[in-house]
Write a protein that holds these residues in place. Structure first.
Motif: not given
Length: 381
Positions: A259, A289-290, A292-296, A301
């Motif tokens: 991240e 987007d990358e 968010l895939r690592l840490t929502d 957002r």
């Protein structure tokens, strides 16, 4: 007296005492006593081996303290044998000190304070000034933290991710008083990067450098905040930007994305744009987007909604924002900005005013208040 030298030697001396078996709190006291002695002795009689001198004096101070403590008299047999004189070991235990100060049993604020004290070599007064709290309050916080980690041994590998979180917290505190915490965080992260071959350590260092490079452009002469789009990019530090980008590229080439690397990539795209209008917002959305895939993370957002508004238009940004909890910090400010971009000035002005009431600090509150006043004045003309 070379204060920078003392500060650079302090963590490795402290870590070495702890490695030998000294209790953390007692070791830290002994190192502080040795530093006082160094200030007294070194100007007239500088040692050939400053670190070795500090280790020897600090260890003797520790033994003196231990012998004087009757509650620890049973430990004297183990502690009484001073290591044979000779060159100080080349190994640097500072890394273990990072892990100790970022121990999961500590609260984030305590971990940050202990890191600044033990690894950064700052005084309690300096740390208190940086955090705008009384010195006695900070002394109690550091004392509790030292007691918490006093029984922790260096027999298990530390968590690099936790250390990075602590350093990130230090950096985000910015600066106040006579201590620049952002610069201090960069110094400590450089030190960590020299000891740990880890792409996320490099990613965090790159992120810090890229953000720090924009520091001169973030405020106007009157101290007011200047939004990124309005900053004078000629005031950005191109040397720091070049260094940050180079570090990031080397980290990304290892194909172990984390991240901090993703955040640094976003910062690099902002730094690379000659003007705000030339920012590659499409690629920034892709990096979010990358991330968010690592840490929502809801804050990620929220920032992505701004990027979507720039890449695909304000209504697309508002649609992305509508999916988030409106109690999220700075949610209202983002909504105000996107409504202004969409031409709904009345709604934007109202939201700017609401956001000002919720602002986490005075500078942000003043900025949002001015934004609301600007739109209201424009509508009345």
């Amino acid at each position: 007296m070379n204060e920078a030298l003392l500060r650079s030697l302090t963590p490795s001396v402290l870590a070495l005492l702890v490695r030998r078996g000294a209790d953390f709190a007692a070791a830290e006291d002994a190192v502080q006593d040795a530093l006082v002695e160094a200030v007294r002795v070194w100007p007239a009689d500088p040692p050939r081996d400053p670190k070795g001198w500090l280790v020897t004096v600090a260890w003797r101070k520790f033994l003196d303290q231990t012998r004087a403590d009757t509650a620890r008299r049973r430990r004297e047999d183990r502690l009484d044998e001073e290591p044979a004189p000779g060159p100080t070991p080349a190994a640097d235990d500072t890394l273990q000190l990072y892990f100790l100060c970022a121990h999961p049993s500590l609260t984030p604020s305590s971990a940050v304070a202990l890191t600044l004290r033990a690894v950064g070599g700052l005084t309690t007064r300096q740390i208190a000034q940086a955090y705008l709290v009384p010195e006695a309050t900070m002394a109690q916080r550091i004392s509790r933290a030292k007691r918490t980690v006093s029984g922790v041994r260096f027999d298990q590998p530390g968590d690099v991710a936790t250390v990075l979180r602590v350093l990130y917290l230090v950096f985000n505190e910015g600066y106040s008083g006579d201590v620049d915490l952002a610069a201090e965080a960069i110094r400590l992260t450089r030190q960590l990067a020299a000891q740990v071959d880890h792409p996320e350590v490099a990613g965090l260092l790159s992120l810090m450098l890229l953000h720090h490079a924009r520091r001169a452009g973030r405020t106007a002469p009157d101290g007011s905040l200047v939004p990124l789009a309005e900053q004078d990019r000629g005031r950005w530090d191109t040397r720091l930007i070049a260094e940050g980008v180079a570090i990031l590229q080397a980290a990304l080439a290892r194909d172990r994305l984390g991240e901090f690397q993703a955040q640094a990539a976003i910062a690099a795209l902002h730094a690379d744009a000659p003007t705000a209008e030339e920012t590659d917002w499409v690629q920034i959305v892709e990096w979010y987007d990358e991330l968010l895939r690592l840490t929502d993370n809801p804050v990620v957002r929220l920032n992505r909604a701004v990027a979507v508004g720039e890449a695909d238009g304000p209504r697309a940004g508002l649609a992305a924002l509508a999916e988030l909890d409106d109690s999220l910090p700075r949610h209202t400010a983002v909504a105000a900005y996107l409504h202004e971009r969409d031409g709904d000035l009345a709604t934007a002005a109202r939201l700017y005013a609401e956001a000002a009431h919720r602002a986490p600090n005075l500078a942000e509150r003043d900025h949002l208040t001015r934004q609301a006043a600007r739109l209201n004045t424009g509508r009345r003309r």
